[in-house]
Design an enzyme around this catalytic site. Structure first.
Site, PDB file in Angstrom:
ATOM      1  N   THR A   1       0.863  -1.182   0.000  1.00 29.18           N
ATOM      2  CA  THR A   1       0.000   0.000   0.000  1.00 29.18           C
ATOM      3  C   THR A   1       0.897   1.228   0.000  1.00 29.18           C
ATOM      4  OG1 THR A   1      -1.788  -1.129   1.168  1.00 29.18           O
ATOM      5  CG2 THR A   1      -1.773   1.276   1.249  1.00 29.18           C
TER       6      THR A   1
ATOM      7  N   LYS B   1      -0.148   5.252   8.337  1.00 32.31           N
ATOM      8  CA  LYS B   1       0.584   5.408   7.084  1.00 32.31           C
ATOM      9  C   LYS B   1      -0.387   5.464   5.911  1.00 32.31           C
ATOM     10  CE  LYS B   1       1.933   1.980   4.874  1.00 32.31           C
ATOM     11  NZ  LYS B   1       1.502   1.157   3.708  1.00 32.31           N
TER      12      LYS B   1
ATOM     13  N   LYS C   1      -7.525   1.642  -2.694  1.00 31.22           N
ATOM     14  CA  LYS C   1      -7.144   1.190  -1.351  1.00 31.22           C
ATOM     15  C   LYS C   1      -7.264   2.330  -0.345  1.00 31.22           C
ATOM     16  CE  LYS C   1      -5.504  -1.413   1.944  1.00 31.22           C
ATOM     17  NZ  LYS C   1      -4.222  -2.135   1.905  1.00 31.22           N
TER      18      LYS C   1
END
Length: 302
Positions: A105, A248, A180
């Site tokens: 990701t 994150k 995502k």
């Protein structure tokens, strides 16, 4: 792509290790690499006990040099740049016509930049972040959001089926990462509401199991409710997707929202709530530990 294709898998973490194992079980020739020797040794021993033949390389480039498809699953943009573009990275070792599939990701910019770097070397690229957590990786039931060209995805998809529940081509390079981000924004918002709901039920003196039974069959139902309500009510958080990684991911989402000229006030607020949990030492706990930011109230008598 046949079962005799040569593959490389870079990054044997909580997600990557199980995913690599599924590829080997599916009959693919696999070379693996992990930056931490200790983790690499753990997987080497586990796979040997299972009878899987997986080679290990000393550098990412060594793992990638004979691979038809290279899979990466590391921590963040900086980790990925080192693994792919570094002196011993995979891109310099891959042959023209090979394919790079990134399950990390990352930011959408990172995906778009990698796509350009791959194109310059006649190498295909698919950004393919996953959702489903450690359990999804172990059980081979991940949802994979893909960005890139249709031909590249067509090459990767039969191989990714080894650990996928669903594979969706969202759009060009970077689109998988943006999808995502949307996924993580949804999860963060749901967990914030779920945390407040659990604390409300506790303070009111409700039976928490019966409350879950009452509301999980209606419009409030979600994966997070079904899988995290029981553990949140028991104060169990030593599993699953760590808050450090969620922050994150939300950082990438907020950055992309700003780039697009959008406000994301709920995501920004929940991100700060997670920062509070981090500051209290909960960074490695599951994202459902968001509830620990809210004090538990004893039900009032009468």
């Amino acid at each position: 792509m046949t079962a005799k294709a040569s593959l490389a898998f870079i990054g044997l973490g909580v997600m990557g290790g199980p995913m690599a194992g599924h590829l080997a079980r599916a009959g693919y020739r696999l070379t693996a690499y992990n930056r931490s020797p200790g983790r690499a040794a753990k997987w080497r021993d586990a796979w040997a006990d299972e009878g899987l033949e997986i080679a290990f390389a000393d550098t990412p480039g060594e793992a990638a040099q004979a691979a038809d498809i290279v899979f990466t699953c590391v921590g963040n943009d900086e980790d990925l740049a080192e693994i792919v573009l570094g002196e011993a990275g995979v891109l310099g070792a891959m042959a023209a016509g090979a394919l790079l599939v990134d399950h990390t990701t990352t930011s959408a910019d990172m995906a778009r930049n990698l796509a350009k770097a791959c194109q310059a070397r006649a190498i295909g690229f698919v950004d393919a972040p996953v959702s489903g957590g450690e359990a999804g990786a172990v059980n081979g039931k991940l949802a994979i959001m893909c960005g890139g060209g249709a031909e590249d995805l067509a090459r990767a998809e039969p191989v990714m089926q080894s650990y996928a529940k669903a594979i969706t081509h969202v759009g060009p390079a970077g689109a998988g990462q943006t999808a995502k981000m949307a996924n993580q924004m949804c999860i963060a918002g749901v967990l914030a509401g779920l945390s407040e709901a659990v604390r409300l039920a506790e303070a009111a003196g409700l039976d928490l199991d019966k409350t879950y039974q009452a509301i999980s069959g209606g419009a409030a139902q979600s994966w997070q409710m079904d899988n995290r309500w029981p553990t949140m009510t028991q104060g169990e958080f030593d599993f699953g997707f760590a808050i450090d990684w969620m922050r994150k991911d939300l950082g990438y989402a907020l950055e992309e929202a700003r780039r697009l000229g959008l406000a994301a006030p709920v995501t920004a607020l929940v991100d700060q709530f997670y920062a509070d949990v981090q500051a209290a030492g909960g960074g490695r706990k599951d994202t459902s530990a968001l509830i620990t930011r809210l004090p538990r109230r004893v039900p009032k008598e009468g």
